[in-house]
Scaffold this active site. Structure first.
Site, PDB file in Angstrom:
ATOM      1  N   GLY A 182      -9.022  -2.716  -1.597  1.00 51.05           N
ATOM      2  CA  GLY A 182      -8.226  -2.357  -2.784  1.00 51.05           C
ATOM      3  C   GLY A 182      -7.706  -3.596  -3.484  1.00 51.05           C
ATOM      4  CB  THR A 207      -2.887  -4.731   0.770  1.00 49.63           C
ATOM      5  OG1 THR A 207      -2.495  -3.355   0.683  1.00 49.63           O
ATOM      6  CG2 THR A 207      -2.140  -5.382   1.912  1.00 49.63           C
ATOM      7  CB  ILE A 208       0.059  -2.644  -3.658  1.00 49.69           C
ATOM      8  CG1 ILE A 208      -0.651  -1.325  -3.311  1.00 49.69           C
ATOM      9  CG2 ILE A 208      -0.595  -3.347  -4.830  1.00 49.69           C
ATOM     10  CD1 ILE A 208      -0.433  -0.230  -4.347  1.00 49.69           C
ATOM     11  CG  ASP A 209      -0.889   0.117   0.890  1.00 51.18           C
ATOM     12  OD1 ASP A 209      -0.386   0.552  -0.163  1.00 51.18           O
ATOM     13  OD2 ASP A 209      -1.985   0.504   1.330  1.00 51.18           O
ATOM     14  CD  GLU A 264      -1.909   7.496  -1.734  1.00 49.81           C
ATOM     15  OE1 GLU A 264      -1.400   6.368  -1.773  1.00 49.81           O
ATOM     16  OE2 GLU A 264      -3.117   7.689  -1.864  1.00 49.81           O
ATOM     17  NE  ARG A 271     -11.631   0.492   0.253  1.00 50.65           N
ATOM     18  CZ  ARG A 271     -10.798   0.853  -0.718  1.00 50.65           C
ATOM     19  NH1 ARG A 271     -11.218   1.574  -1.733  1.00 50.65           N
ATOM     20  NH2 ARG A 271      -9.517   0.511  -0.671  1.00 50.65           N
ATOM     21  N   GLY A 278      -7.250  -6.673   2.469  1.00 48.28           N
ATOM     22  CA  GLY A 278      -6.405  -6.056   3.479  1.00 48.28           C
ATOM     23  C   GLY A 278      -6.999  -6.198   4.872  1.00 48.28           C
ATOM     24  CG  ASP A 279      -5.685  -3.584   7.990  1.00 46.39           C
ATOM     25  OD1 ASP A 279      -6.320  -3.015   7.081  1.00 46.39           O
ATOM     26  OD2 ASP A 279      -4.853  -3.014   8.714  1.00 46.39           O
ATOM     27  CG  MET A 332      -0.683   4.247  -4.841  1.00 44.43           C
ATOM     28  SD  MET A 332      -1.878   2.995  -5.305  1.00 44.43           S
ATOM     29  CE  MET A 332      -3.194   4.061  -5.902  1.00 44.43           C
ATOM     30  CB  VAL A 344     -11.017 -22.179  -8.056  1.00 41.57           C
ATOM     31  CG1 VAL A 344     -11.845 -23.071  -8.964  1.00 41.57           C
ATOM     32  CG2 VAL A 344     -11.776 -20.904  -7.694  1.00 41.57           C
ATOM     33  CG  ASP A 354      -1.047  -1.723   5.038  1.00 38.07           C
ATOM     34  OD1 ASP A 354      -1.350  -2.732   4.385  1.00 38.07           O
ATOM     35  OD2 ASP A 354      -1.809  -0.738   5.151  1.00 38.07           O
ATOM     36  NE  ARG A 369      12.564  20.051 -16.133  1.00 41.71           N
ATOM     37  CZ  ARG A 369      11.716  19.832 -17.120  1.00 41.71           C
ATOM     38  NH1 ARG A 369      11.253  18.620 -17.350  1.00 41.71           N
ATOM     39  NH2 ARG A 369      11.329  20.819 -17.892  1.00 41.71           N
ATOM     40  NE  ARG A 408      -5.423   7.566   0.861  1.00 41.68           N
ATOM     41  CZ  ARG A 408      -6.494   6.879   0.446  1.00 41.68           C
ATOM     42  NH1 ARG A 408      -7.290   6.292   1.305  1.00 41.68           N
ATOM     43  NH2 ARG A 408      -6.750   6.782  -0.840  1.00 41.68           N
ATOM     44  NE  ARG A 457      -3.995 -21.474 -12.549  1.00 43.84           N
ATOM     45  CZ  ARG A 457      -2.905 -22.083 -12.117  1.00 43.84           C
ATOM     46  NH1 ARG A 457      -2.324 -21.682 -10.996  1.00 43.84           N
ATOM     47  NH2 ARG A 457      -2.401 -23.101 -12.784  1.00 43.84           N
TER      48      ARG A 457
HETATM   49  P1  ADP Z   1      -8.814  -3.373   2.908  1.00 42.09           P
HETATM   50  O1  ADP Z   1      -9.366  -4.732   3.064  1.00 42.09           O
HETATM   51  O2  ADP Z   1      -8.016  -3.225   1.640  1.00 42.09           O
HETATM   52  O3  ADP Z   1      -8.100  -2.888   4.151  1.00 42.09           O
HETATM   53  P2  ADP Z   1     -11.076  -1.663   3.591  1.00 42.09           P
HETATM   54  O4  ADP Z   1     -10.495  -1.168   4.867  1.00 42.09           O
HETATM   55  O5  ADP Z   1     -11.753  -0.675   2.720  1.00 42.09           O
HETATM   56  O6  ADP Z   1     -10.026  -2.366   2.637  1.00 42.09           O
HETATM   57  O7  ADP Z   1     -12.105  -2.821   3.977  1.00 42.09           O
HETATM   58  C1  ADP Z   1     -12.780  -3.560   2.974  1.00 42.09           C
HETATM   59  C2  ADP Z   1     -14.131  -3.932   3.461  1.00 42.09           C
HETATM   60  O8  ADP Z   1     -14.022  -4.787   4.611  1.00 42.09           O
HETATM   61  C3  ADP Z   1     -15.013  -2.788   3.943  1.00 42.09           C
HETATM   62  O9  ADP Z   1     -15.631  -2.100   2.881  1.00 42.09           O
HETATM   63  C4  ADP Z   1     -16.017  -3.529   4.787  1.00 42.09           C
HETATM   64  O10 ADP Z   1     -16.987  -4.155   3.975  1.00 42.09           O
HETATM   65  C5  ADP Z   1     -15.149  -4.614   5.434  1.00 42.09           C
HETATM   66  N1  ADP Z   1     -14.760  -4.135   6.762  1.00 42.09           N
HETATM   67  C6  ADP Z   1     -13.845  -3.195   7.069  1.00 42.09           C
HETATM   68  N2  ADP Z   1     -13.799  -2.958   8.395  1.00 42.09           N
HETATM   69  C7  ADP Z   1     -14.740  -3.756   8.947  1.00 42.09           C
HETATM   70  C8  ADP Z   1     -15.195  -3.977  10.288  1.00 42.09           C
HETATM   71  N3  ADP Z   1     -14.677  -3.309  11.323  1.00 42.09           N
HETATM   72  N4  ADP Z   1     -16.179  -4.879  10.475  1.00 42.09           N
HETATM   73  C9  ADP Z   1     -16.710  -5.564   9.445  1.00 42.09           C
HETATM   74  N5  ADP Z   1     -16.323  -5.395   8.160  1.00 42.09           N
HETATM   75  C10 ADP Z   1     -15.356  -4.513   7.906  1.00 42.09           C
HETATM   76  O1  F6P Z   2      -4.332   0.145   0.004  1.00 44.23           O
HETATM   77  C1  F6P Z   2      -3.883   0.177  -1.308  1.00 44.23           C
HETATM   78  C2  F6P Z   2      -3.918   1.590  -1.846  1.00 44.23           C
HETATM   79  O2  F6P Z   2      -3.517   1.564  -3.184  1.00 44.23           O
HETATM   80  C3  F6P Z   2      -3.081   2.616  -1.060  1.00 44.23           C
HETATM   81  O3  F6P Z   2      -1.717   2.560  -1.328  1.00 44.23           O
HETATM   82  C4  F6P Z   2      -3.742   3.889  -1.494  1.00 44.23           C
HETATM   83  O4  F6P Z   2      -3.513   4.895  -0.539  1.00 44.23           O
HETATM   84  C5  F6P Z   2      -5.189   3.498  -1.581  1.00 44.23           C
HETATM   85  O5  F6P Z   2      -5.235   2.104  -1.789  1.00 44.23           O
HETATM   86  C6  F6P Z   2      -5.939   4.174  -2.685  1.00 44.23           C
HETATM   87  O6  F6P Z   2      -7.262   3.741  -2.635  1.00 44.23           O
HETATM   88  P1  F6P Z   2      -8.337   4.096  -3.748  1.00 44.23           P
HETATM   89  O7  F6P Z   2      -8.059   3.242  -4.941  1.00 44.23           O
HETATM   90  O8  F6P Z   2      -9.640   3.750  -3.092  1.00 44.23           O
HETATM   91  O9  F6P Z   2      -8.184   5.547  -4.057  1.00 44.23           O
END
Ligand code: ADP
Ligand code: F6P
Length: 325
Positions: free
Chosen positions: A15, A129-131, A228, A76, A106-107, A173, A28, A133, A166, A175, A25
């Site tokens: 995300g 990540t905005i979360d 959410e 993704r 993110g993670d 956001m 780079v 987390d 009201r 989840r 930036r």
């Molecule tokens: P975020 O980085 O925001 O947590 P995702 O969980 O969707 O978002 O992960 C982003 C991308 O990182 C995934 O689409 C995938 O390409 C890669 N990724 C996620 N989990 C794994 C994993 N267990 N092993 C390798 N790549 C991963």
């Molecule tokens: O991880 C960031 C986030 O904005 C969450 O807060 C939210 O649940 C999710 O991504 C939404 O993901 P998408 O844009 O794929 O619907």
């Protein structure tokens, strides 16, 4: 002996978050200032697989520090989750002369970075990540902007909620993480905050009783901030209206929270993290994640960072209850 780094790549994955451009930036500019060549990788790991890789210079990142989104695009990529995909990604880096990669995401993205590192490419991750987390850090790129955006939106809803006397259920956001909801709950003076980390079946009845008791002491409108992940805000509004007889509306703020110009804090911290990621690559480090802890920028082993857990700030959560009595 540490591998000498001459060329680095940078990508954004998962995300998007406001401030990612400031981090790009910084990677780079810090890279070039240290004599490195820098390549941009478009659309995260998906673009890496497709070799969507281009040379970046100082002017590639001009006029972006203030912009939301990511100029590198994001995605993704399922293939990156497979051992074949991970090896292919590392081979592509080698073919393009990329010795080190900075992954902003993110993670989930960190797990991809971990795999790149296992496959011989020095990799540094930056929490974007905005979360908020990510367990190893008190700051993630975009959280501050997202909170400010949500806070301003909730202020606006409050105006109309007050005019119509009201109750408003406002969904932000998050989840699986209630950090944005918690911060907005406090900054918007809400009567109730619902977060996935502390959600109980009895919450809705407690909201109903609180609204009724507040009406009795003269409160004319009510704000409930719902993360959410907790449940459908529209259905909740219907149930609360039926139980209280008070007109209730739901507002889902949605992806507005993911866009917009980053706040000063997001620009500065994202810049600092981007520059630190380059320093770590120059030191020959790999499989590290940049973090901000106890007032300092630092770094952790990605394996260790992924094994850490993070709870909601209990002090802030208890305070929301105390201040909304
Ligand atoms: P975020 O980085 O925001 O947590 P995702 O969980 O969707 O978002 O992960 C982003 C991308 O990182 C995934 O689409 C995938 O390409 C890669 N990724 C996620 N989990 C794994 C994993 N267990 N092993 C390798 N790549 C991963
Ligand atoms: O991880 C960031 C986030 O904005 C969450 O807060 C939210 O649940 C999710 O991504 C939404 O993901 P998408 O844009 O794929 O619907």
């Amino acid at each position: 002996m540490a591998k000498e780094i001459k060329t680095i790549g940078v990508l954004t994955s998962g995300g998007d978050a406001p401030g990612m451009n400031a981090a790009i930036r910084a990677v780079v500019r810090a890279g070039i200032a240290s004599g490195l060549s820098v390549k941009g990788i478009r659309r995260g790991y998906a673009g890496l697989m497709e070799e969507d890789i281009f040379d970046m210079g100082t002017m590639s990142v001009t006029d972006i520090v203030q912009r939301g989104g990511t100029i590198l695009f994001t995605s993704r990529c399922k293939r990156m989750m497979t051992p074949e995909g991970q090896k292919q990604a590392a081979d592509i880096c080698r073919n393009h002369g990329i010795d080190g990669v900075v992954v902003i995401g993110g993670d989930g993205s960190f797990r991809g970075a971990q795999k790149l590192s296992e496959n011989g490419i020095n990799t540094i991750a930056i929490p974007g990540t905005i979360d908020l987390d990510i367990a190893c850090t008190e700051y993630t790129i975009g959280f501050d902007t997202a909170c400010n955006t949500a806070m301003e939106a909730i202020d606006k809803v409050r105006d109309t909620s007050a005019s119509h006397e009201r109750c408003s259920i406002i969904e932000v956001m998050g989840r699986t993480a209630g950090h944005i909801a918690l911060w907005c709950g406090i900054s918007n003076g809400s009567e109730y905050v619902l977060i996935p980390e502390r959600h109980k079946e009895s919450d809705e009845q407690a909201i109903i009783e609180k609204i009724q008791s507040k009406r009795r002491i003269g409160k004319k409108h009510h704000i409930v901030v719902n993360a959410e992940g907790v449940g459908n805000s529209y259905e909740m509004a219907e149930r609360i209206e039926a139980a209280t007889g008070i007109e209730t509306r739901a507002t889902v703020i949605g992806h507005i929270q993911r866009g917009g110009n980053p706040t000063c804090r997001d620009r500065v911290y994202a810049s600092a993290m981007g520059a630190l990621a380059v320093d770590l690559l120059l030191e020959g480090k790999t499989n590290r994640v940049v973090a901000y802890t106890d007032g300092e920028f630092c770094d952790y082993d990605i394996d260790e960072a992924l094994a850490m857990t993070k709870d909601i700030d209990q002090h802030l959560y208890s305070m929301t209850k105390r201040l909304s009595r």
